[in-house]
Motif scaffolding. Structure first.
Motif, PDB file in Angstrom:
ATOM      1  N   UNK A  89      -9.560   1.766   6.744  1.00  0.00           N
ATOM      2  CA  UNK A  89      -8.717   2.953   6.629  1.00  0.00           C
ATOM      3  C   UNK A  89      -7.238   2.577   6.718  1.00  0.00           C
ATOM      4  N   UNK A  90      -6.905   1.730   7.690  1.00  0.00           N
ATOM      5  CA  UNK A  90      -5.508   1.328   7.858  1.00  0.00           C
ATOM      6  C   UNK A  90      -5.007   0.561   6.639  1.00  0.00           C
ATOM      7  N   UNK A  91      -5.827  -0.342   6.127  1.00  0.00           N
ATOM      8  CA  UNK A  91      -5.426  -1.118   4.959  1.00  0.00           C
ATOM      9  C   UNK A  91      -5.152  -0.207   3.769  1.00  0.00           C
ATOM     10  N   UNK A  96      -1.226   2.740   0.249  1.00  0.00           N
ATOM     11  CA  UNK A  96      -0.821   4.013  -0.349  1.00  0.00           C
ATOM     12  C   UNK A  96       0.564   4.436   0.134  1.00  0.00           C
ATOM     13  N   UNK A  97       0.876   4.124   1.373  1.00  0.00           N
ATOM     14  CA  UNK A  97       2.226   4.401   1.879  1.00  0.00           C
ATOM     15  C   UNK A  97       3.254   3.642   1.056  1.00  0.00           C
ATOM     16  N   UNK A 134       3.503  11.795   7.839  1.00  0.00           N
ATOM     17  CA  UNK A 134       2.127  12.167   8.186  1.00  0.00           C
ATOM     18  C   UNK A 134       1.200  10.956   8.107  1.00  0.00           C
ATOM     19  N   UNK A 135       1.415  10.113   7.087  1.00  0.00           N
ATOM     20  CA  UNK A 135       0.630   8.887   6.976  1.00  0.00           C
ATOM     21  C   UNK A 135       0.871   8.000   8.200  1.00  0.00           C
ATOM     22  N   UNK A 136       2.143   7.881   8.608  1.00  0.00           N
ATOM     23  CA  UNK A 136       2.477   7.057   9.772  1.00  0.00           C
ATOM     24  C   UNK A 136       1.790   7.566  11.036  1.00  0.00           C
ATOM     25  N   UNK A 137       1.826   8.878  11.229  1.00  0.00           N
ATOM     26  CA  UNK A 137       1.197   9.441  12.437  1.00  0.00           C
ATOM     27  C   UNK A 137      -0.318   9.285  12.392  1.00  0.00           C
ATOM     28  N   UNK A 138      -0.888   9.394  11.189  1.00  0.00           N
ATOM     29  CA  UNK A 138      -2.341   9.214  11.054  1.00  0.00           C
ATOM     30  C   UNK A 138      -2.727   7.771  11.342  1.00  0.00           C
ATOM     31  N   UNK A 162      10.510  -6.551  13.573  1.00  0.00           N
ATOM     32  CA  UNK A 162       9.162  -6.059  13.293  1.00  0.00           C
ATOM     33  C   UNK A 162       8.994  -4.662  13.897  1.00  0.00           C
ATOM     34  N   UNK A 163       8.759  -3.684  13.021  1.00  0.00           N
ATOM     35  CA  UNK A 163       8.571  -2.311  13.455  1.00  0.00           C
ATOM     36  C   UNK A 163       7.107  -1.910  13.462  1.00  0.00           C
ATOM     37  N   UNK A 164       6.830  -0.619  13.648  1.00  0.00           N
ATOM     38  CA  UNK A 164       5.444  -0.144  13.759  1.00  0.00           C
ATOM     39  C   UNK A 164       4.574  -0.436  12.542  1.00  0.00           C
ATOM     40  N   UNK A 165       5.098  -0.197  11.333  1.00  0.00           N
ATOM     41  CA  UNK A 165       4.276  -0.386  10.136  1.00  0.00           C
ATOM     42  C   UNK A 165       3.980  -1.868   9.915  1.00  0.00           C
ATOM     43  N   UNK A 166       4.998  -2.711  10.070  1.00  0.00           N
ATOM     44  CA  UNK A 166       4.807  -4.152   9.873  1.00  0.00           C
ATOM     45  C   UNK A 166       3.846  -4.703  10.921  1.00  0.00           C
TER      46      UNK A 166
END
Length: 280
Positions: A89-91, A96-97, A134-138, A162-166
């Motif tokens: 799911x994360x991948x 998609x983000x 919304x994608x980030x929070x999910x 390095x932030x949350x998404x990375x």
């Protein structure tokens, strides 16, 4: 499909090309039946076909080619390990983000020279920003399902830049694939320099650019942020002062971030700026 897989001897080697998400069902079922699965890059099989002198391309020819490749090269290939449901799911959401971010950038560039559309462009941009948020929070909620994942992600965020998404993308990869060392992880990201030497000729080094393009893009973005930080700025300026281009200097930092990420994940440590060196 399942009946065919059950008819094969346990431990059979099965090779298939990566085809977006279409390969996932077969790969997962084969692995569940105790077979060794190798997921191949279609570009590799294309080059292999050329090397073998294949002149035709049919499903049967392709199947025979893949069977030959697996028989000859399986010791050099990494067996497929199915991701967990959350990892998959994360991948998917990370990819998609990235597509949405590209769409937003493309839209902004497309409309940049047209007047009279400011309000409409802003409205669309706000909608896309809301979708990204919304994608980030999910993704954050999914990652929170595993305390180990959350802890590993937080450790990686101690790396300047390095932030949350990375950190989420890095953790998702490092948890799934058992890389032997930092060099193996760098090679996986495609930031490894590819030699081009022959005899006395020392050719120009270029990046292999193998592996997941989105992870490579995220690491490069992290390097751009890191180059402005107290920890990484001296490294960036060192390479720029020695004639390296901006892009080359950022690639070096991205490679160092990848190495640091592997080490932090492997040894359950945190980022230590004192360990940064100026060696490429």
């Amino acid at each position: 499909m399942l009946a065919w897989l059950k008819s094969l001897p346990t431990g059979s080697r099965i090779g298939l090309e990566s085809t977006g998400g279409y390969h996932e069902l077969l790969a997962d079922l084969a692995h569940a039946q105790g077979h060794v699965v190798f997921l191949l890059n279609p570009l590799d099989t294309k080059h292999y076909a050329r090397a073998m002198g294949n002149r035709a391309k049919t499903d049967r020819v392709d199947a025979e080619l893949i069977a030959r490749l697996i028989a000859q090269e399986h010791t050099r290939l990494r067996p497929y390990t199915p991701p967990t449901a959350d990892q998959r799911k994360l991948d998917r959401m990370i990819r998609r983000r990235a597509n949405i971010v590209r769409i937003k950038s493309s839209l902004t560039l497309t409309m940049s020279n047209l007047s009279g559309f400011t309000a409409e462009l802003k409205a669309v941009s706000n909608k896309l920003d809301a979708l990204i948020a919304k994608i980030d929070s999910t993704m954050t909620a999914i990652a929170a399902h595993s305390p180990q994942h959350k802890e590993a992600q937080q450790r990686l965020q101690t790396i300047a830049g390095v932030g949350p998404v990375v950190s989420m993308a890095l953790t998702n990869t490092l948890e799934r694939v058992p890389f032997r060392n930092a060099d193996a992880f760098v090679a996986f990201t495609g930031f490894d320099p590819r030699a081009n030497d022959s005899g006395n000729k020392i050719g120009r080094r270029r990046l292999s650019k193998r592996g997941p393009a989105e992870l490579r893009r995220l690491l490069f973005n992290a390097a751009m942020a890191a180059a402005k930080s107290k920890a990484w700025k001296p490294i960036y300026e060192h390479y720029r002062a020695h004639g390296w281009s901006t892009t080359a200097a950022l690639v070096i930092i991205a490679r160092k971030i990848a190495r640091a990420a592997w080490s932090i994940h492997h040894y359950h440590s945190t980022f230590d700026p004192e360990r940064i060196t100026k060696n490429a």
